[in-house]
Design an enzyme around this catalytic site. Structure first.
Site, PDB file in Angstrom:
ATOM      1  N   ASN A 135      50.710   1.159 -57.143  1.00 56.13           N
ATOM      2  CA  ASN A 135      49.378   1.832 -57.485  1.00 56.13           C
ATOM      3  C   ASN A 135      49.544   2.485 -55.995  1.00 56.13           C
ATOM      4  OD1 ASN A 135      47.777   0.008 -57.924  1.00 56.13           O
ATOM      5  ND2 ASN A 135      48.139  -0.826 -59.134  1.00 56.13           N
ATOM      6  N   ASP A 143      66.404  -9.990 -60.982  1.00 62.18           N
ATOM      7  CA  ASP A 143      65.111  -9.991 -60.996  1.00 62.18           C
ATOM      8  C   ASP A 143      64.413  -9.912 -59.662  1.00 62.18           C
ATOM      9  OD1 ASP A 143      62.393 -10.266 -60.846  1.00 62.18           O
ATOM     10  OD2 ASP A 143      62.196 -11.936 -61.377  1.00 62.18           O
ATOM     11  N   ILE A 144      64.170  -8.411 -59.298  1.00 65.06           N
ATOM     12  CA  ILE A 144      64.192  -8.374 -57.529  1.00 65.06           C
ATOM     13  C   ILE A 144      63.613  -9.399 -56.712  1.00 65.06           C
ATOM     14  CG2 ILE A 144      61.338  -7.453 -57.427  1.00 65.06           C
ATOM     15  CD1 ILE A 144      62.906  -4.308 -55.785  1.00 65.06           C
ATOM     16  N   GLY A 148      54.329  -4.114 -64.618  1.00 60.63           N
ATOM     17  CA  GLY A 148      55.500  -4.502 -64.450  1.00 60.63           C
ATOM     18  C   GLY A 148      56.040  -5.022 -62.929  1.00 60.63           C
ATOM     19  N   GLY A 178      58.889   3.272 -64.916  1.00 64.60           N
ATOM     20  CA  GLY A 178      58.156   2.154 -65.833  1.00 64.60           C
ATOM     21  C   GLY A 178      56.903   3.028 -66.088  1.00 64.60           C
ATOM     22  N   VAL A 179      56.099   1.897 -66.105  1.00 58.79           N
ATOM     23  CA  VAL A 179      54.485   2.941 -66.791  1.00 58.79           C
ATOM     24  C   VAL A 179      54.092   3.660 -66.278  1.00 58.79           C
ATOM     25  CG1 VAL A 179      51.875   2.614 -66.623  1.00 58.79           C
ATOM     26  CG2 VAL A 179      53.802   0.591 -66.908  1.00 58.79           C
ATOM     27  N   TYR A 180      54.607   4.803 -65.063  1.00 53.25           N
ATOM     28  CA  TYR A 180      54.656   6.250 -64.162  1.00 53.25           C
ATOM     29  C   TYR A 180      55.346   6.777 -65.165  1.00 53.25           C
ATOM     30  CZ  TYR A 180      51.511   4.127 -61.230  1.00 53.25           C
ATOM     31  OH  TYR A 180      50.533   3.518 -60.023  1.00 53.25           O
ATOM     32  N   ASP A 216      55.043  -4.636 -59.705  1.00 56.97           N
ATOM     33  CA  ASP A 216      53.867  -4.588 -58.781  1.00 56.97           C
ATOM     34  C   ASP A 216      53.577  -6.495 -58.947  1.00 56.97           C
ATOM     35  OD1 ASP A 216      52.181  -4.464 -57.187  1.00 56.97           O
ATOM     36  OD2 ASP A 216      50.848  -3.194 -58.057  1.00 56.97           O
TER      37      ASP A 216
HETATM   38  P1  ADP Z   1      56.133   2.185 -61.934  1.00 57.93           P
HETATM   39  O1  ADP Z   1      54.468   2.216 -62.322  1.00 57.93           O
HETATM   40  O2  ADP Z   1      56.416   2.889 -60.845  1.00 57.93           O
HETATM   41  O3  ADP Z   1      56.441   3.049 -63.529  1.00 57.93           O
HETATM   42  P2  ADP Z   1      57.020  -0.099 -63.541  1.00 57.93           P
HETATM   43  O4  ADP Z   1      56.527  -1.775 -63.192  1.00 57.93           O
HETATM   44  O5  ADP Z   1      55.899  -0.178 -64.588  1.00 57.93           O
HETATM   45  O6  ADP Z   1      56.460   0.590 -61.860  1.00 57.93           O
HETATM   46  O7  ADP Z   1      58.084   0.090 -63.737  1.00 57.93           O
HETATM   47  C1  ADP Z   1      59.197   0.223 -62.177  1.00 57.93           C
HETATM   48  C2  ADP Z   1      60.450  -0.350 -62.688  1.00 57.93           C
HETATM   49  O8  ADP Z   1      60.650  -1.379 -62.583  1.00 57.93           O
HETATM   50  C3  ADP Z   1      61.467  -0.419 -64.307  1.00 57.93           C
HETATM   51  O9  ADP Z   1      62.673   0.279 -64.428  1.00 57.93           O
HETATM   52  C4  ADP Z   1      61.321  -2.011 -64.437  1.00 57.93           C
HETATM   53  O10 ADP Z   1      61.961  -1.962 -65.618  1.00 57.93           O
HETATM   54  C5  ADP Z   1      60.998  -2.863 -63.223  1.00 57.93           C
HETATM   55  N1  ADP Z   1      61.141  -3.639 -63.287  1.00 57.93           N
HETATM   56  C6  ADP Z   1      60.079  -4.619 -64.117  1.00 57.93           C
HETATM   57  N2  ADP Z   1      60.102  -5.674 -63.095  1.00 57.93           N
HETATM   58  C7  ADP Z   1      61.520  -6.165 -62.204  1.00 57.93           C
HETATM   59  C8  ADP Z   1      61.434  -7.114 -61.118  1.00 57.93           C
HETATM   60  N3  ADP Z   1      61.127  -7.834 -61.738  1.00 57.93           N
HETATM   61  N4  ADP Z   1      62.304  -6.746 -60.675  1.00 57.93           N
HETATM   62  C9  ADP Z   1      63.299  -5.610 -60.724  1.00 57.93           C
HETATM   63  N5  ADP Z   1      62.919  -4.102 -61.378  1.00 57.93           N
HETATM   64  C10 ADP Z   1      61.587  -4.767 -62.038  1.00 57.93           C
END
Ligand code: ADP
Length: 185
Positions: A28, A14-15, A36, A123-125, A38
């Site tokens: 965004n 988890d980042i 996600g 992710g969502v994008y 963010d």
């Molecule tokens: P975007 O809107 O840019 O697509 P997202 O947050 O939906 O952003 O996803 C971007 C990436 O971050 C995805 O690969 C998702 O699995 C990953 N992600 C989501 N939560 C975490 C987290 N807590 N730590 C690391 N990566 C994460």
């Protein structure tokens, strides 16, 4: 100078838990939080992060802005706005590449030596994972080849699919480099 592969590390974590100089947020354009990664970053950093983000007046796609990390173990958050995948002919590859470069330039300007990226736009994008991983690896490697002030770039793999895509992209890139070395001799 060539980028030593060990300056790029894949980690599955988890980042928000990482003890690095900076983590990158896949934000965004409003920079006012979202789902996600963010949402996870804002929850872990606390309301002070949103307060600072409100002062930034948003951010264009492909660009990045920096804030403090507040309650995160990381000192800084670099907020990057990745492109929304719309089929690939709306400048998505260039915009995604620009995100990585702009984050790394901001890192250097702020004396950041260790930085962790999520898979921006994946992710969502909706960016196709393999293509996004290739772009991320290519941009990070070429940046590190010309910049030794960054010690380590962590590519954070949230899930097995992301890990596989990065591993493959790193292997391809190493193969390309060997081929280029071979022909230049
Ligand atoms: P975007 O809107 O840019 O697509 P997202 O947050 O939906 O952003 O996803 C971007 C990436 O971050 C995805 O690969 C998702 O699995 C990953 N992600 C989501 N939560 C975490 C987290 N807590 N730590 C690391 N990566 C994460």
């Amino acid at each position: 100078m060539t980028a030593s592969p060990d300056r790029i590390e894949l980690i599955s974590n988890d980042i928000t838990q990482l003890r690095v100089d900076a983590i990158v947020n896949a934000a965004n354009r409003s920079l006012l939080g979202g789902g996600g990664v963010d949402g996870a970053i804002h929850r872990a950093a606390g309301p002070e992060l949103l307060a600072e983000c409100r002062t930034l007046n948003g951010c264009e796609t492909g660009q990045a802005k920096i804030t403090r990390g507040y309650r995160l173990p990381a000192h800084y958050v670099v907020h990057a706005v990745g492109p929304i995948w719309q089929g690939g002919d709306r400048n998505e590859p260039e915009l995604l590449a620009a995100c990585y470069r702009n984050c790394l330039n901001l890192a250097v300007a702020n004396n950041i030596r260790t930085i962790a990226f999520p898979a921006i736009s994946c992710g969502v994008y909706g960016y196709p994972l393999d293509e996004a991983a290739r772009i991320a690896v290519r941009e990070v490697r070429s940046f590190l080849a010309n910049e030794d002030r960054i010690e380590t770039v962590y590519l954070v793999c949230f899930g097995e699919a992301v890990h596989d895509a990065y591993r493959q992209a790193l292997q391809e890139e190493a193969r390309e480099e060997r081929r280029a070395d071979g022909t230049s001799r």
